[in-house]
Design an enzyme around this catalytic site. Structure first.
Site, PDB file in Angstrom:
ATOM      1  N   GLN A 124      -4.484  73.640  57.375  1.00 51.38           N
ATOM      2  CA  GLN A 124      -4.529  75.070  57.069  1.00 51.38           C
ATOM      3  C   GLN A 124      -3.909  75.379  55.711  1.00 51.38           C
ATOM      4  O   GLN A 124      -2.963  74.703  55.298  1.00 51.38           O
ATOM      5  CB  GLN A 124      -3.760  75.838  58.146  1.00 51.38           C
ATOM      6  N   LYS A 175       2.971  80.422  54.843  1.00 50.42           N
ATOM      7  CA  LYS A 175       1.672  80.455  55.508  1.00 50.42           C
ATOM      8  C   LYS A 175       1.146  81.880  55.409  1.00 50.42           C
ATOM      9  O   LYS A 175       1.702  82.787  56.029  1.00 50.42           O
ATOM     10  CB  LYS A 175       1.847  80.062  56.981  1.00 50.42           C
ATOM     11  N   ILE A 209       8.571  79.619  56.079  1.00 53.64           N
ATOM     12  CA  ILE A 209       9.068  78.662  57.079  1.00 53.64           C
ATOM     13  C   ILE A 209       9.914  77.609  56.367  1.00 53.64           C
ATOM     14  O   ILE A 209       9.464  77.024  55.382  1.00 53.64           O
ATOM     15  CB  ILE A 209       7.880  77.962  57.785  1.00 53.64           C
ATOM     16  N   ASP A 223      -2.842  73.803  70.402  1.00 49.48           N
ATOM     17  CA  ASP A 223      -3.148  72.968  69.234  1.00 49.48           C
ATOM     18  C   ASP A 223      -2.118  71.871  69.002  1.00 49.48           C
ATOM     19  O   ASP A 223      -2.054  71.340  67.912  1.00 49.48           O
ATOM     20  CB  ASP A 223      -3.229  73.885  68.006  1.00 49.48           C
ATOM     21  N   GLU A 254       5.947  66.050  66.678  1.00 49.37           N
ATOM     22  CA  GLU A 254       6.893  65.432  65.763  1.00 49.37           C
ATOM     23  C   GLU A 254       8.236  65.281  66.460  1.00 49.37           C
ATOM     24  O   GLU A 254       8.663  66.171  67.190  1.00 49.37           O
ATOM     25  CB  GLU A 254       7.088  66.292  64.509  1.00 49.37           C
TER      26      GLU A 254
END
Ligand code: NAG
Ligand code: NAG
Ligand code: NAG
Length: 346
Positions: free
Chosen positions: A139, A155, A256, A300, A305
Site C-alpha cells: 500500500q 499512511k 505511525i 489481512d 511479525e
C-alpha cells in the site's frame, strides 16, 4: 517462567470465555422478563439477524449489578488517560531516546507517566526534515524523517470515514483511521505490542514538496488544476490511483512510529491452512491477535511479525471496512484451537 505464567493466565481466560459463552446462551434462553426493564440507549444496529435481536432485547433485562461500572475500571481508566495526558514541555530528543532504547518484556514502547501522549504529540507536530516513498509493502505510504532524527510512516487517507468497503475482506485500499483506532483499542485492551499511531495533517506545498526526495518527486503528478498528487511506490501503486490534498492543500494520514527493531516474519498457519508446530505461547498469542483482528475486522494478517517472542500488531490498515459485516473466519484461530485440541490440556 514468564511464558508459562502467560500461557496459564491466558488458558484461564479462554476457559472463562467459553464458560461465559455457555452461561450467556443459557441465560438468553431463560431471560426473566418479569425483572424490571432497563431501557438501554438505542443503538444504530442492524437487528434483522435474530441472534442480534435476541441479544439486544436481553440487554434490557440484565440484572442491576451489570448497570454499574466496576470501580476497578475507574483506576485503569485514569491511568490510561494519564498516559496520554501529559504533553507539556516535551523534548523530542529525550522522547526518541527513551522510545528507541526501550527494552521491556511487557510492552513495545514506553507508555506510563505520559510517555504515550508525548510520543503521539511528537508524531503529530514535529517538524519534517524530509519525505520519501516507503516502497516496502503493498500500500501507498510515505516515510518522514522528523525532528530528533526519528522515522515515521505516513499512511494517507483514501476514504471518508463514512465510506463502506464492499467486496471481500481484503478489498480496497488501507484505511488510515483503522491504524489509529487499532492503536487506541490495543492500549485499552492492555495489549501493548503495537506501534503508536495518530492522525496527522501535512500541507502538500509547504511541508512535503520542499523536502521531498527525488525518488518521491518522480512519483508525484501535477494535475490540470495545478494540484500535486502522489501515486507513490508500492506493490499495488498505480499512476492512475493518486492521493491528492484536500481543498485547503492538506493531506490527512496516519502517522505511525517506524519500528527500528529486528523483527522476524512468519506466515500465519491459518493462511497456509496447515497445522504447524507452534509453541503454546505462540498459539495463544495468535489467538489473542485473532480476537483483536475480529474486533477491528482485519482479515489481512497473512503474515505476522515477531519481536523477541511476542507477536506485534504491525499494519492494521485493513480494519473498519464494512460495519454491517462480521467476518467470523477471522476467529478461526480461536474456534479451531479448541475443537482440534491443539492446546492439549486446556
Ligand atoms: C487531562 O488534562 C486536562 C488538561 O490539562 C485536565 O483538565 C484533565 O483533568 C486531565 N485528565 C486526567 C484524567 O488526568
Ligand atoms: C525479559 O525476559 C527474559 C527472560 O524471559 C530476561 O532474561 C530479560 O532480562 C527480560 N528483559 C527485561 C528488559 O525485563
Ligand atoms: C488504473 O489502471 C489500472 C490498469 O493499469 C486499472 O486496473 C485500474 O482500475 C485503474 N484505476 C482506476 C481508479 O481507474
Amino acid at each position: 517462567m514468564m511464558s508459562l505464567n502467560y500461557a496459564f493466565g491466558f488458558s484461564i481466560l479462554l476457559l472463562a470465555l467459553v464458560l461465559l459463552n455457555i452461561y450467556f446462551f443459557y441465560t438468553l434462553n431463560t431471560v426473566d422478563r418479569k425483572s424490571p426493564k432497563f431501557n438501554i440507549p438505542s443503538l444504530k444496529l442492524d437487528v434483522t439477524s435474530s441472534i442480534v435481536g435476541d441479544i439486544y432485547e436481553y440487554l434490557n433485562y440484565l440484572p442491576s449489578q451489570y448497570r454499574n461500572k466496576n470501580p476497578k475500571f475507574a483506576v485503569i481508566k485514569k491511568n490510561l488517560i494519564t498516559s496520554f495526558n501529559n504533553t507539556k514541555n516535551v523534548n523530542p530528543t529525550s522522547v526518541w531516546l527513551e522510545t528507541t532504547s526501550w527494552s521491556n518484556n511487557n510492552s513495545l514502547f514506553p507508555h506510563e507517566n505520559g510517555a504515550a501522549g508525548k510520543i503521539l504529540q511528537m508524531l503529530q507536530t514535529s517538524h519534517i526534515a524530509f519525505v520519501d516513498n516507503a516502497p516496502k509493502g503493498t500500500q501507498l505510504k510515505l516515510l518522514f524523517l522528523i525532528e530528533g532524527n526519528q522515522k515515521v510512516y505516513f499512511k494517507p487517507k483514501r476514504y471518508d470515514l463514512s465510506h463502506t468497503i464492499q467486496g471481500s475482506i481484503y478489498a480496497g485500499y488501507d484505511r488510515h483511521n483503522s491504524e489509529v483506532f487499532a492503536y487506541y483499542m490495543a492500549m485499552i485492551l492492555n495489549f501493548k505490542w503495537i506501534p503508536p499511531s495518530v492522525i496527522r495533517k501535512v500541507h502538500m506545498d509547504k511541508d512535503v514538496l520542499p523536502v521531498a526526495t527525488n525518488g518521491l518527486k518522480s512519483t508525484i503528478l501535477k494535475k490540470n488544476d495545478g494540484v500535486s498528487c502522489i501515486y507513490g511506490k508500492c506493490f499495488f501503486c498505480k499512476a492512475n490511483e493518486t492521493v491528492c490534498p484536500e481543498n485547503n492543500g492538506e493531506l490527512e494520514g496516519a502517522a505511525i512510529l517506524y519500528l527500528d527493531k529486528q523483527l522476524k516474519v512468519y506466515k500465519s498457519p491459518w493462511r497456509r491452512k496447515v497445522k504447524a508446530t507452534l509453541s503454546r505461547k505462540r498459539l495463544l498469542n495468535l489467538i489473542n491477535v485473532a480476537i483483536f483482528d475480529f474486533l477491528i475486522q482485519n482479515g489481512d494478517r497473512h503474515r505476522y511479525e515477531v519481536y523477541g517472542d511476542q507477536i506485534i500488531l504491525l499494519d492494521n490498515g485493513k480494519g473498519l471496512g464494512n460495519p454491517s459485516v462480521d467476518e467470523l473466519d477471522i476467529l478461526a484461530p480461536l474456534y479451531q484451537c479448541c475443537s482440534q485440541s491443539q492446546l492439549g490440556d486446556i
